[in-house]
Design a protein around this motif. Structure first.
Motif, PDB file in Angstrom:
ATOM      1  N   ILE A   2       0.854  -1.184   0.000  1.00  0.00           N
ATOM      2  CA  ILE A   2       0.000   0.000   0.000  1.00  0.00           C
ATOM      3  C   ILE A   2       0.895   1.241   0.000  1.00  0.00           C
ATOM      4  O   ILE A   2       1.706   1.438   0.908  1.00  0.00           O
ATOM      5  N   ALA A   3       0.776   2.055  -1.029  1.00  0.00           N
ATOM      6  CA  ALA A   3       1.555   3.284  -1.151  1.00  0.00           C
ATOM      7  C   ALA A   3       0.780   4.450  -0.541  1.00  0.00           C
ATOM      8  O   ALA A   3      -0.446   4.374  -0.373  1.00  0.00           O
ATOM      9  N   PRO A   4       1.467   5.553  -0.200  1.00  0.00           N
ATOM     10  CA  PRO A   4       0.757   6.715   0.357  1.00  0.00           C
ATOM     11  C   PRO A   4      -0.398   7.193  -0.510  1.00  0.00           C
ATOM     12  O   PRO A   4      -1.459   7.564   0.010  1.00  0.00           O
ATOM     13  N   ASP A   6      -2.262   5.378  -2.353  1.00  0.00           N
ATOM     14  CA  ASP A   6      -3.377   4.439  -2.175  1.00  0.00           C
ATOM     15  C   ASP A   6      -4.216   4.820  -0.958  1.00  0.00           C
ATOM     16  O   ASP A   6      -5.443   4.714  -0.986  1.00  0.00           O
ATOM     17  N   VAL A   7      -3.541   5.230   0.110  1.00  0.00           N
ATOM     18  CA  VAL A   7      -4.262   5.648   1.314  1.00  0.00           C
ATOM     19  C   VAL A   7      -5.138   6.855   1.002  1.00  0.00           C
ATOM     20  O   VAL A   7      -6.311   6.908   1.412  1.00  0.00           O
ATOM     21  N   ALA A  26      -6.537  -2.824   3.241  1.00  0.00           N
ATOM     22  CA  ALA A  26      -5.261  -2.104   3.228  1.00  0.00           C
ATOM     23  C   ALA A  26      -4.487  -2.329   4.514  1.00  0.00           C
ATOM     24  O   ALA A  26      -3.259  -2.518   4.497  1.00  0.00           O
ATOM     25  N   LEU A  30      -0.679  -3.634   4.990  1.00  0.00           N
ATOM     26  CA  LEU A  30       0.294  -2.871   5.770  1.00  0.00           C
ATOM     27  C   LEU A  30       0.873  -3.728   6.895  1.00  0.00           C
ATOM     28  O   LEU A  30       2.083  -3.671   7.168  1.00  0.00           O
ATOM     29  N   TYR A 134      -1.675   6.345   6.565  1.00  0.00           N
ATOM     30  CA  TYR A 134      -0.815   7.116   5.661  1.00  0.00           C
ATOM     31  C   TYR A 134       0.624   7.124   6.149  1.00  0.00           C
ATOM     32  O   TYR A 134       1.571   6.961   5.347  1.00  0.00           O
ATOM     33  N   ALA A 137       2.251   3.811   5.463  1.00  0.00           N
ATOM     34  CA  ALA A 137       2.588   3.687   4.045  1.00  0.00           C
ATOM     35  C   ALA A 137       3.849   4.484   3.719  1.00  0.00           C
ATOM     36  O   ALA A 137       4.707   4.025   2.949  1.00  0.00           O
ATOM     37  N   ARG A 138       3.983   5.674   4.294  1.00  0.00           N
ATOM     38  CA  ARG A 138       5.196   6.484   4.079  1.00  0.00           C
ATOM     39  C   ARG A 138       6.419   5.776   4.657  1.00  0.00           C
ATOM     40  O   ARG A 138       7.492   5.760   4.047  1.00  0.00           O
TER      41      ARG A 138
END
Length: 348
Positions: A2-4, A6-7, A26, A30, A134, A137-138
């Protein structure tokens, strides 16, 4: 993974039901990513997966429906009612953005409180994912300067607990340090959620004046007040039932193979590595919420932050080595449908 972005995309989904399903999925991705970087043991996202899945049952109104039909006696005779109710709920009965939800919003039923509680839980579900999901994800994307970008200060505005937790996650933490990181994020999360939790629990409360305005919206204030006074005894009984339904939905957590009642003592034994606390910071944080004397972890008032954290400490500590928590919350077919924008059938 899950990329930022995507959030951000998931948090922007308008349908609270579909948004919650994608949030839950998600979180499971994660959780796997965090475990791959920080080592074995449950992490905060592992628990967030199942908490979000449980929130979904409240957002859809299904846990309320289940308890209500049980209160009416359950059994095969009520199965058609349960099936119809579930069908309506999944088509937006409590979703103010759907056609059915907008129609229901024009009506004032005894269970308006359930709809209000559903909305509060949906907003809390998005609020936490939008921030903490978020940041996870970062962190997994290994953004340069990520930890230093987190804000100073205590929650709800500051992020010092998140900063401390992600530093621990980044250093190949042992079991006690991993538990401490999980609890630091848990404390941040629960502090941020305080308004939505109180709002959900208070959703059944209504004044006589407001009741009168709902019953007689186009009448004079004197008539509205009289109508409110006359209807108050009936509304009071219905409000008590609504409050019971809402409280039940907020104080149950389904995890693989278990249904946990958050008002009951969680007496599962701790893993060996977490029985004796050698980490002083962990012991200090736990000590803030552990009572003096007999230790009963069940919460009697879920609106109380200290009681919630007390239960969460026991939960995170006892389930630290429970590998089933990493199970996928949905089937592959359900995931494909929800990612395509369709609410799946079956057990969610």
């Amino acid at each position: 993974m899950i990329a930022p972005e995507d959030v951000r995309r998931i948090a922007a989904i308008e349908s609270p039901v579909l948004r919650n399903l994608q949030i839950t999925h998600a979180y499971s991705l994660l959780a796997a990513g965090v475990a791959g970087r920080s080592g074995q043991g449950a992490n905060w996202c592992t628990f967030a997966t199942w908490a979000s899945r449980q929130a979904g049952a409240t957002i859809r109104g299904e846990d309320t429906l289940d308890l209500l039909t049980d209160r009416l006696g359950g059994g095969s005779l009520l199965h058609p009612l349960r099936s119809l109710g579930r069908w309506l709920l999944r088509r937006g009965l409590l979703d103010a953005g759907s056609r059915l939800g907008r129609f229901m919003g024009r009506l004032h039923t005894p269970f308006d409180a359930v709809e209000l509680a559903s909305d509060a839980v949906a907003r809390g579900n998005r609020k936490v994912f939008e921030e903490i999901g978020y940041e996870f994800a970062r962190w997994l994307a290994q953004e340069p300067g990520f930890i230093d970008s987190l804000r100073d200060g205590d929650p709800p505005d500051g992020q010092r607990y998140l900063r401390s937790a992600f530093r621990r996650y980044s250093g190949s933490p042992g079991p006690q340090e991993l538990l401490l990181a999980n609890l630091e994020i848990g404390l941040h999360e629960q502090t941020r959620l305080q308004p939505e939790i109180c709002e959900a629990l208070d959703a059944a409360t209504i004044t006589t004046e407001e009741l009168g305005r709902r019953l007689c919206p186009r009448r004079r204030p004197r008539i509205q007040k009289a109508a409110g006074v006359l209807a108050a005894p009936i509304q009071g009984r219905l409000a008590s039932l609504s409050r019971e339904l809402i409280t039940h939905s907020l104080m149950v957590l389904s995890v693989p193979g278990r249904i946990l009642l958050l008002g009951a003592n969680l007496d599962d034994p701790y893993p060996e590595v977490l029985r004796m606390l050698s980490d002083e910071e962990l012991a200090a944080l736990i000590g803030r919420f552990e009572p003096v004397g007999p230790d009963h972890s069940g919460a009697t008032d879920w609106s109380n932050l200290g009681q919630r954290m007390h239960y969460i400490i026991h939960l995170f500590r006892a389930f630290h080595e429970t590998h089933d928590l990493f199970d996928a919350p949905f089937t592959r077919e359900q995931v494909e449908l929800m990612l395509a924008g369709t609410i799946p059938d079956g057990h969610l």
